[in-house]
Write a protein that holds these residues in place. Structure first.
Motif, PDB file in Angstrom:
ATOM      1  N   ASN A  85       0.823  -1.208   0.000  1.00 47.82           N
ATOM      2  CA  ASN A  85       0.000   0.000   0.000  1.00 47.82           C
ATOM      3  C   ASN A  85       0.861   1.265   0.000  1.00 47.82           C
ATOM      4  O   ASN A  85       0.576   2.217  -0.720  1.00 47.82           O
ATOM      5  CB  ASN A  85      -0.945   0.009   1.206  1.00 47.82           C
ATOM      6  CG  ASN A  85      -2.054  -1.011   1.070  1.00 47.82           C
ATOM      7  OD1 ASN A  85      -2.395  -1.437  -0.026  1.00 47.82           O
ATOM      8  ND2 ASN A  85      -2.610  -1.428   2.192  1.00 47.82           N
ATOM      9  N   ASP A  89       1.070   4.104  -2.849  1.00 49.56           N
ATOM     10  CA  ASP A  89       0.880   5.519  -2.515  1.00 49.56           C
ATOM     11  C   ASP A  89       2.084   6.347  -2.967  1.00 49.56           C
ATOM     12  O   ASP A  89       1.929   7.452  -3.486  1.00 49.56           O
ATOM     13  CB  ASP A  89       0.676   5.708  -1.009  1.00 49.56           C
ATOM     14  CG  ASP A  89      -0.722   5.353  -0.549  1.00 49.56           C
ATOM     15  OD1 ASP A  89      -1.607   5.174  -1.409  1.00 49.56           O
ATOM     16  OD2 ASP A  89      -0.934   5.257   0.681  1.00 49.56           O
ATOM     17  N   ASN A  90       3.273   5.790  -2.769  1.00 42.74           N
ATOM     18  CA  ASN A  90       4.486   6.489  -3.171  1.00 42.74           C
ATOM     19  C   ASN A  90       4.500   6.718  -4.684  1.00 42.74           C
ATOM     20  O   ASN A  90       4.810   7.819  -5.151  1.00 42.74           O
ATOM     21  CB  ASN A  90       5.723   5.703  -2.739  1.00 42.74           C
ATOM     22  CG  ASN A  90       7.000   6.457  -2.999  1.00 42.74           C
ATOM     23  OD1 ASN A  90       7.055   7.671  -2.894  1.00 42.74           O
ATOM     24  ND2 ASN A  90       8.042   5.724  -3.349  1.00 42.74           N
ATOM     25  N   ARG A  92       1.909   6.839  -6.667  1.00 37.51           N
ATOM     26  CA  ARG A  92       0.867   7.821  -6.976  1.00 37.51           C
ATOM     27  C   ARG A  92       1.344   9.234  -6.660  1.00 37.51           C
ATOM     28  O   ARG A  92       1.152  10.168  -7.445  1.00 37.51           O
ATOM     29  CB  ARG A  92      -0.401   7.501  -6.171  1.00 37.51           C
ATOM     30  CG  ARG A  92      -1.574   8.420  -6.460  1.00 37.51           C
ATOM     31  CD  ARG A  92      -2.754   8.148  -5.528  1.00 37.51           C
ATOM     32  NE  ARG A  92      -2.431   8.174  -4.115  1.00 37.51           N
ATOM     33  CZ  ARG A  92      -2.260   9.297  -3.404  1.00 37.51           C
ATOM     34  NH1 ARG A  92      -2.357  10.473  -3.964  1.00 37.51           N
ATOM     35  NH2 ARG A  92      -1.979   9.226  -2.120  1.00 37.51           N
TER      36      ARG A  92
END
Length: 167
Positions: A85, A89-90, A92
């Protein structure tokens, strides 16, 4: 005699009896109540199960080890999912940073274009030539965004960027 004892021990290990379902059920129930085994409880369980007390102690020890391994596996899976996750997120956020950098570069280019058109025609700041003239690349929307409430950009803080530097 020594050979006999050694041979007997090997024979006992080869033919070690498995615990019955009932014995395992009782040990599991006892373990779920308390995963540590005191000497009295060990003797009581050994007698109840018809097993040597060291076999009960070893079963408890092995069961604690299995519990620990299962717990570590669950923790590992949770951490792996969390890492996945965070990695997503990184990625994105890195894409968002790139998009924002591109947007910033576009705004900086527009600002430089605006500044160069101002420096080439300071006298035309208030005229319609700034908005409509073909020699200026400044769009009406950009100029309008820089004039708020009828006050030219920069004048609200006491400095007028549009004023001539020669007094």
């Amino acid at each position: 005699m020594e050979y006999f004892q050694s041979h007997t021990r090997k024979h006992q290990l080869k033919h070690k009896k498995r615990l019955t379902e009932e014995q395992v059920r009782l040990l599991e129930t006892s373990f779920n109540l308390n995963n540590k085994l005191n000497p009295d409880r060990k003797s009581q369980l050994a007698q109840q199960l018809g097993l040597p007390s060291n076999r009960v102690a070893i079963w408890y020890q092995n069961r604690r080890a299995r519990n620990k391994n299962q717990s570590l596996e669950v923790d590992h899976k949770a951490l792996k999912l969390r890492l996945e996750n965070v990695t997503a997120d990184n990625a994105r956020l890195q894409q968002e940073v790139q998009r924002l950098k591109q947007e910033l570069n576009g705004v900086q280019e527009n600002f430089q274009t605006f500044n160069s058109s101002l420096s080439s025609s300071r006298d035309d700041v208030g005229s319609t030539n700034l908005l409509n003239g073909s020699k200026h690349r400044l769009e009406k929307e950009l100029y309008a965004s820089m004039v708020a409430d009828g006050v030219p950009f920069g004048t609200s803080d006491g400095y007028d960027f549009f004023a001539s530097s020669i007094s």
